[in-house]
Motif scaffolding. Structure first.
Motif, PDB file in Angstrom:
ATOM      1  N   UNK A 117     -79.571 -43.849 -85.129  1.00 63.90           N
ATOM      2  CA  UNK A 117     -78.495 -44.670 -85.070  1.00 63.90           C
ATOM      3  C   UNK A 117     -77.200 -44.592 -84.201  1.00 63.90           C
ATOM      4  N   UNK A 118     -76.607 -45.494 -83.383  1.00 65.56           N
ATOM      5  CA  UNK A 118     -75.344 -45.748 -83.057  1.00 65.56           C
ATOM      6  C   UNK A 118     -74.222 -45.574 -84.009  1.00 65.56           C
ATOM      7  N   UNK A 119     -73.240 -44.268 -83.401  1.00 63.12           N
ATOM      8  CA  UNK A 119     -72.035 -44.029 -84.459  1.00 63.12           C
ATOM      9  C   UNK A 119     -72.148 -43.324 -85.521  1.00 63.12           C
ATOM     10  N   UNK A 120     -73.250 -42.391 -85.753  1.00 62.98           N
ATOM     11  CA  UNK A 120     -73.471 -41.901 -86.639  1.00 62.98           C
ATOM     12  C   UNK A 120     -71.768 -41.472 -87.912  1.00 62.98           C
ATOM     13  N   UNK A 121     -71.734 -41.834 -88.804  1.00 61.22           N
ATOM     14  CA  UNK A 121     -70.628 -41.635 -89.625  1.00 61.22           C
ATOM     15  C   UNK A 121     -70.735 -41.435 -91.119  1.00 61.22           C
ATOM     16  N   UNK A 122     -72.039 -40.670 -91.910  1.00 66.75           N
ATOM     17  CA  UNK A 122     -72.287 -40.162 -93.041  1.00 66.75           C
ATOM     18  C   UNK A 122     -72.312 -38.726 -93.180  1.00 66.75           C
TER      19      UNK A 122
ATOM     20  N   UNK B  16     -69.719 -37.255 -96.676  1.00 65.37           N
ATOM     21  CA  UNK B  16     -69.986 -37.118 -97.742  1.00 65.37           C
ATOM     22  C   UNK B  16     -69.366 -36.304 -98.403  1.00 65.37           C
ATOM     23  N   UNK B  17     -69.570 -35.216 -98.516  1.00 66.93           N
ATOM     24  CA  UNK B  17     -69.275 -34.001 -98.906  1.00 66.93           C
ATOM     25  C   UNK B  17     -67.563 -33.228 -98.400  1.00 66.93           C
ATOM     26  N   UNK B  18     -66.622 -32.824 -98.455  1.00 68.04           N
ATOM     27  CA  UNK B  18     -65.245 -32.545 -98.098  1.00 68.04           C
ATOM     28  C   UNK B  18     -65.890 -30.628 -97.492  1.00 68.04           C
TER      29      UNK B  18
ATOM     30  N   UNK C 288     -73.560 -32.468 -95.809  1.00 70.26           N
ATOM     31  CA  UNK C 288     -74.426 -33.797 -95.665  1.00 70.26           C
ATOM     32  C   UNK C 288     -75.318 -33.144 -94.991  1.00 70.26           C
TER      33      UNK C 288
ATOM     34  N   UNK D 121     -78.370 -31.900 -97.069  1.00 70.37           N
ATOM     35  CA  UNK D 121     -78.797 -32.742 -97.727  1.00 70.37           C
ATOM     36  C   UNK D 121     -80.050 -34.118 -97.308  1.00 70.37           C
ATOM     37  N   UNK D 122     -79.604 -33.672 -95.481  1.00 72.15           N
ATOM     38  CA  UNK D 122     -80.699 -34.387 -94.805  1.00 72.15           C
ATOM     39  C   UNK D 122     -81.973 -33.673 -94.228  1.00 72.15           C
TER      40      UNK D 122
ATOM     41  N   UNK E 293     -83.896 -33.942 -97.607  1.00 71.93           N
ATOM     42  CA  UNK E 293     -84.485 -35.180 -97.926  1.00 71.93           C
ATOM     43  C   UNK E 293     -86.119 -34.455 -96.842  1.00 71.93           C
ATOM     44  N   UNK E 294     -85.661 -33.994 -96.049  1.00 69.49           N
ATOM     45  CA  UNK E 294     -86.674 -34.147 -94.380  1.00 69.49           C
ATOM     46  C   UNK E 294     -87.280 -33.485 -94.942  1.00 69.49           C
TER      47      UNK E 294
END
Lengths: 115, 397
Positions: free
Chosen positions: A15-20, A22-24, A29, A32-33, A36-37
């Motif tokens: 996805x263009x502009x990866x921006x996910x 949430x965790x400091x 993050x 998490x990805x 899930x994979x």
């Protein structure tokens, strides 16, 4: 990742502009990805196993009921139990390391200062 | 095939690909049901009381709920997993579509020329795709609606069709047309004397919600427009495969080529929230220009923020911040009644309905809802969960 041949323009998977984010804390993050994979790939294996069982039953190699009713010998059971402990330790290693890390030697040489 | 893509353009995932797709539907259910309900519980039992103690009042809107909740780990896990799930949905179908690309393009061309139905398709090589589509991967769909991988390409249509098949978890119905089917059935029963001769679907993508209108009004000439060439080509082939004549055009709903007062019914579904605010205003003016006197404009959308409580506003607006849907919140902050009035529709001609899903509740419930309209949205409206209802609004000209 792409399944296109050498002469074809591959489809874009990202996805263009990866921006996910949430965790400091760095990397959470991504973890998490990755988790899930991994869960998704584990599910692929479970479905494949179900296919083997279905096929085995159809070919009368063994039935699902026989698998459910299968009893390990005490030696096999003990070996598996030990392996499952090691398995859990491997998966949750990061939690053990966090606790064991508290026992660090106060004289441990410090690494060079980060630039 | 992907679970809800059973027509002539269906693709064939390997067992591993199919397992990844099944997993993603389940994972989305887990995120949107279990994690979402958990987040609401945490909010109600911890976050909101804390806010109330500090401010001597409850949060007044979705923005305040968002601000209060965003530091909580539950929000972080929900958000992180929902973003990943969204991307993984598309990645689960991309290898299958990519492998089938040549076959899909050939099949689409053959269907397009076939006599299964008398629909048509027009694309324009000089068409300027608006930046709201060309510059972003809306809802994290790589390639969006407009990327073309070659001449007469339909790939992104297949990506969208198969993507929403996995994404919708069944809430869009067996043919992914529940929105169009539920709403067209409702309108037909609500206004039995209304017999549109020409219908236009704006922002139709692959025409999955256009086809039900053509089925509901078989004597009508049905047109469908979208800015993405691959999706209108695919949509045309898809409608032909269903034996339903629809005329697809690559056009921008903000300024079309159609004549004044040339349509009796103008519909859209899940379209306006992907259009910038300025564009939405133009779309409404264009709809008014295109409608014949006595015609109906009807848009299916997520309910506006003013119809929902603070938490539900936050929950639906989440997509605007994190799911590559930047226009979602600005649209939902608009007052549907005012937008219609600004475009010249009489205030007294405004309509809005909350319609039960045909797939979930059945024909009788949709017909019963004709008489039992409260016009109120609740936490089941537009949300992918058991009990889904579709919100739509518009105006008669």
């Amino acid at each position: 990742m792409s399944t296109a041949g050498a002469d074809k323009k591959p489809l874009r998977y990202s996805v263009r502009g990866k921006d996910t984010r949430f965790f400091s804390a760095e990397g959470v993050d991504e973890l998490v990805a990755i988790s899930m994979a991994l869960a998704q790939e584990l599910w692929v294996v479970k479905e494949r196993l179900a296919a083997y069982e279905g096929l085995a039953a159809k070919k009368k190699v063994f039935t699902a009921k026989e698998i459910e009713g299968f009893k390990f010998t005490p030696a096999q059971r003990a070996k598996l139990d030990a392996e499952s402990q090691a398995f859990i330790d491997r998966v949750f290693f990061t939690l053990r390391e966090r606790v064991e890390g508290l026992a660090a030697d106060p004289d441990e040489p410090a690494p060079p200062k980060e630039p | 095939m992907t679970k809800y893509v059973n027509h002539d353009l269906k693709v064939s995932p390997t067992p591993e690909e199919a397992a990844r797709q099944t997993f993603m539907s389940s994972m989305r259910m887990y995120v949107l049901h279990d994690l979402a309900n958990g987040m609401r519980t945490v909010y109600e039992s911890e976050v909101e009381p804390k806010f109330e103690r500090k401010n001597k009042r409850t949060p007044k809107d979705g923005v305040e709920v968002h601000r209060a909740l965003k530091k909580d780990p539950t929000f972080k896990f929900y958000s992180s997993m929902r973003c990943n799930a969204q991307e993984m949905v598309f990645r689960s179908i991309l290898p299958t579509v990519e492998r089938s690309q040549d076959t899909l393009n050939k099949k689409a061309k053959a269907l397009s020329r076939s006599k299964k139905a008398n629909g048509t398709v027009e694309t324009d090589p000089n068409f300027k795709v608006p930046r709201s589509v060309s510059a972003i991967d809306v809802h994290r769909m790589p390639g969006n609606y407009d990327t073309e991988y070659g001449p007469d390409d339909v790939t992104q249509g297949a990506v969208y069709d198969n993507g929403i098949s996995v994404f919708s978890m069944g809430f869009f119905g067996e043919n992914l047309d529940d929105i169009g089917s539920s709403i067209s059935m409702f309108i037909k029963n609500k206004y039995p004397k209304f017999a549109p001769k020409r219908i236009l679907d704006m922002g139709c993508t692959i025409g999955h919600n256009t086809v039900p209108w053509a089925k509901a009004y078989p004597k009508a000439e049905v047109h469908a427009i979208d800015v993405g060439a691959p999706v209108v080509r695919y949509g045309h082939a898809r409608a032909q495969a269903a034996g339903v004549p629809v005329h697809f055009h690559q056009q921008n709903a903000e300024a079309t080529d159609f004549e004044d007062e040339s349509f009796d019914l103008i519909f859209s579904s899940m379209f306006l929230h992907e259009v910038p605010k300025k564009g939405i205003k133009k779309v409404f003016k264009e709809a008014r220009r295109l409608l014949k006197p006595g015609g109906l404009m009807l848009h299916m959308e997520l309910p506006p923020n003013k119809m929902l409580g603070a938490y539900d506003s936050f929950y639906l607006d989440w997509d605007s911040y994190y799911n590559k849907e930047p226009f979602y919140k600005p649209f939902r902050d608009m007052d549907p009644r005012a937008v219609c009035a600004d475009a010249g529709f009489a205030k007294s001609k405004f309509v809005q309905y909350v319609i039960p899903s045909l797939g979930q509740y059945g024909e009788k419930a949709v017909k019963d809802s004709v008489k039992k309209q409260t016009g109120k949205a609740d936490d089941q409206t537009g949300r992918f969960a058991a009990g889904i209802h579709w919100y739509c609004f518009g105006a008669w000209k």
